[in-house]
Design a protein around this motif. Structure first.
Motif, mmCIF file in Angstrom:
data_model
loop_
_atom_site.group_PDB
_atom_site.id
_atom_site.type_symbol
_atom_site.label_atom_id
_atom_site.label_comp_id
_atom_site.label_asym_id
_atom_site.label_seq_id
_atom_site.Cartn_x
_atom_site.Cartn_y
_atom_site.Cartn_z
ATOM 1 N N LEU A 4 69.619 145.932 -40.442
ATOM 2 C CA LEU A 4 68.742 146.592 -41.402
ATOM 3 C C LEU A 4 67.492 147.196 -40.766
ATOM 4 O O LEU A 4 67.174 148.374 -40.969
ATOM 5 C CB LEU A 4 68.338 145.614 -42.506
ATOM 6 N N THR A 5 66.745 146.393 -39.997
ATOM 7 C CA THR A 5 65.507 146.910 -39.417
ATOM 8 C C THR A 5 65.797 148.003 -38.396
ATOM 9 O O THR A 5 65.032 148.964 -38.258
ATOM 10 C CB THR A 5 64.680 145.789 -38.771
ATOM 11 N N GLU A 6 66.887 147.861 -37.670
ATOM 12 C CA GLU A 6 67.299 148.884 -36.714
ATOM 13 C C GLU A 6 67.631 150.194 -37.436
ATOM 14 O O GLU A 6 67.268 151.290 -36.985
ATOM 15 C CB GLU A 6 68.518 148.381 -35.942
ATOM 16 N N PHE A 7 68.321 150.076 -38.575
ATOM 17 C CA PHE A 7 68.683 151.255 -39.351
ATOM 18 C C PHE A 7 67.440 151.972 -39.868
ATOM 19 O O PHE A 7 67.328 153.202 -39.784
ATOM 20 C CB PHE A 7 69.585 150.847 -40.521
ATOM 21 N N LEU A 8 66.490 151.205 -40.399
ATOM 22 C CA LEU A 8 65.270 151.804 -40.941
ATOM 23 C C LEU A 8 64.466 152.519 -39.858
ATOM 24 O O LEU A 8 64.053 153.669 -40.021
ATOM 25 C CB LEU A 8 64.412 150.740 -41.611
ATOM 26 N N GLY A 13 64.110 156.611 -39.147
ATOM 27 C CA GLY A 13 62.791 156.932 -38.621
ATOM 28 C C GLY A 13 61.668 156.496 -39.542
ATOM 29 O O GLY A 13 60.600 157.107 -39.589
ATOM 30 N N VAL A 14 61.882 155.396 -40.273
ATOM 31 C CA VAL A 14 60.917 154.912 -41.262
ATOM 32 C C VAL A 14 60.315 153.593 -40.809
ATOM 33 O O VAL A 14 61.022 152.688 -40.387
ATOM 34 C CB VAL A 14 61.598 154.725 -42.635
ATOM 35 N N THR A 15 58.998 153.491 -40.877
ATOM 36 C CA THR A 15 58.332 152.202 -40.690
ATOM 37 C C THR A 15 57.498 151.827 -41.905
ATOM 38 O O THR A 15 57.304 150.657 -42.192
ATOM 39 C CB THR A 15 57.427 152.216 -39.436
ATOM 40 N N ASP A 16 57.015 152.810 -42.611
ATOM 41 C CA ASP A 16 56.202 152.569 -43.809
ATOM 42 C C ASP A 16 56.996 153.025 -45.039
ATOM 43 O O ASP A 16 57.228 154.211 -45.235
ATOM 44 C CB ASP A 16 54.891 153.344 -43.722
ATOM 45 N N VAL A 17 57.422 152.042 -45.842
ATOM 46 C CA VAL A 17 58.176 152.376 -47.058
ATOM 47 C C VAL A 17 57.298 152.295 -48.296
ATOM 48 O O VAL A 17 57.797 152.289 -49.421
ATOM 49 C CB VAL A 17 59.401 151.439 -47.210
ATOM 50 N N GLY A 18 55.980 152.190 -48.079
ATOM 51 C CA GLY A 18 55.060 152.152 -49.208
ATOM 52 C C GLY A 18 54.937 150.798 -49.866
ATOM 53 O O GLY A 18 54.498 150.699 -51.016
ATOM 54 N N GLY A 38 69.088 142.644 -29.898
ATOM 55 C CA GLY A 38 68.025 143.377 -29.219
ATOM 56 C C GLY A 38 67.101 144.116 -30.171
ATOM 57 O O GLY A 38 66.729 145.269 -29.928
ATOM 58 N N LEU A 39 66.688 143.435 -31.251
ATOM 59 C CA LEU A 39 65.854 144.103 -32.259
ATOM 60 C C LEU A 39 64.448 144.414 -31.757
ATOM 61 O O LEU A 39 63.795 145.328 -32.262
ATOM 62 C CB LEU A 39 65.769 143.242 -33.521
ATOM 63 N N GLY A 40 63.980 143.643 -30.798
ATOM 64 C CA GLY A 40 62.658 143.912 -30.234
ATOM 65 C C GLY A 40 61.559 143.872 -31.279
ATOM 66 O O GLY A 40 61.471 142.948 -32.093
ATOM 67 N N GLU A 41 60.724 144.907 -31.283
ATOM 68 C CA GLU A 41 59.556 144.969 -32.159
ATOM 69 C C GLU A 41 59.839 145.647 -33.501
ATOM 70 O O GLU A 41 58.916 145.849 -34.287
ATOM 71 C CB GLU A 41 58.421 145.707 -31.449
ATOM 72 N N ARG A 42 61.070 146.015 -33.769
ATOM 73 C CA ARG A 42 61.364 146.745 -35.012
ATOM 74 C C ARG A 42 60.924 145.985 -36.263
ATOM 75 O O ARG A 42 60.250 146.562 -37.133
ATOM 76 C CB ARG A 42 62.851 147.087 -35.080
ATOM 77 N N PRO A 43 61.295 144.699 -36.412
ATOM 78 C CA PRO A 43 60.846 143.986 -37.617
ATOM 79 C C PRO A 43 59.326 143.916 -37.722
ATOM 80 O O PRO A 43 58.764 144.076 -38.810
ATOM 81 C CB PRO A 43 61.459 142.587 -37.452
ATOM 82 N N HIS A 131 61.272 144.622 -46.301
ATOM 83 C CA HIS A 131 61.172 144.772 -44.852
ATOM 84 C C HIS A 131 61.942 143.730 -44.084
ATOM 85 O O HIS A 131 62.415 143.996 -42.992
ATOM 86 C CB HIS A 131 59.704 144.726 -44.422
ATOM 87 N N GLY A 132 62.030 142.537 -44.579
ATOM 88 C CA GLY A 132 62.700 141.505 -43.827
ATOM 89 C C GLY A 132 63.976 141.120 -44.523
ATOM 90 O O GLY A 132 64.297 141.600 -45.591
ATOM 91 N N ARG A 133 64.740 140.248 -43.887
ATOM 92 C CA ARG A 133 65.945 139.753 -44.542
ATOM 93 C C ARG A 133 65.605 138.634 -45.508
ATOM 94 O O ARG A 133 66.370 138.317 -46.381
ATOM 95 C CB ARG A 133 66.937 139.257 -43.473
#
Length: 258
Positions: A4-8, A13-18, A38-43, A131-133
């Motif tokens: 999910l976070t990788e897809f967003l 190309g979204v980090t702020d969904v309001g 390998g999600l890294g800093e995405r979440p 944003h999170g699971r």
């Protein structure tokens, strides 16, 4: 297929969904997300974009929470000790919410919170702020309970209710029967290929028993090898058993590692 976070972050190309979530939150990065996906800093990037959210660093964030699927079943004492360390670190941040991208970790940590007498209310996938699971409200006192947290957490059905629904699911039951038969049939075919399978099984048991008898030595050797390769080994802390007063060490004692 994307997480999910990788897809967003990567695909849309979204980090702020309001989203808006005015509470102090700490984030647990799961082993699966860190080391396999390998999600890294995405979440974290998604959480940092939530308006009003105060994201605080979790001490020992990259250390395993102790769940690990069947690891928690086969090594319950070690699993509980690792979970207790993780919960202790989470509570030390003063955050009222512990979130993560892996519901199995949150299931484990929610159980640890409930055993501490805290009402670990779970929010299903996507909360807070989509944003999170999932997330756990670490309520129990004023310091760790966000104001107005009641309506902020959706809450999953109680286990007995969810279990009754699952047991009544005919499709699920059929799938479980099929999976069970498939596993048993494959095992039977593998055993039939070996005339001495019983002897091999007994030999394997002896190897396992011998290894467990000297597990402390093996673990120390592993730590030396990992450290020499530039890695870090995290030992679970020493915790008293729930059924007695004597402490139990879940790793070689400090004196053995000095």
């Amino acid at each position: 297929m994307h997480e999910l976070t990788e897809f967003l972050v990567d695909v849309l190309g979204v980090t702020d969904v309001g989203a808006h979530f005015p509470h102090r939150v700490t984030y647990h990065p799961s082993c699966h997300g860190l080391r396999l996906l390998g999600l890294g800093e995405r979440p974290r990037r998604l959480l940092e974009a939530v308006k009003g959210l105060d994201l605080v660093e979790l001490p020992g964030a990259e250390e395993c929470c102790g769940f690990g699927g069947t690891f928690a079943v086969k090594n319950p004492d070690v699993s509980a000790a690792m979970g207790a360390d993780k919960i202790g670190n989470a509570l030390s941040t003063g955050a009222g919410v512990l979130c993560g991208a892996d519901n199995s970790c949150l299931l484990h940590l929610g159980g640890m919170l409930s055993r501490r007498g805290r009402a670990a209310r779970a929010a299903p996938g996507g909360d807070p702020g989509e944003h999170g699971r999932g997330a756990l409200a670490m309520s129990g006192d004023e310091r760790t309970t966000p104001p107005g947290s009641g309506p902020a957490f959706v809450g999953m059905p109680a286990f007995p209710e969810a279990a009754r629904k699952a047991v009544g699911d005919t499709t699920l039951r059929a799938n479980l029967r099929h999976a069970t038969r498939t596993i048993r049939d494959k095992r039977a075919r593998a055993v039939a290929e070996l005339d001495d399978w019983a002897a091999l099984r007994e030999a394997g048991k002896r190897i396992k028993d011998e290894t467990l008898r000297h597990l402390d030595t093996h673990l120390l050797r592993l730590e030396e090898a990992v450290t020499a390769a530039g890695g870090t080994v995290h030992w679970a802390g020493t915790r008293p058993r729930r059924t007695g007063s004597s402490p139990t060490s879940y790793g070689p004692p400090a004196s053995a590692r000095s």
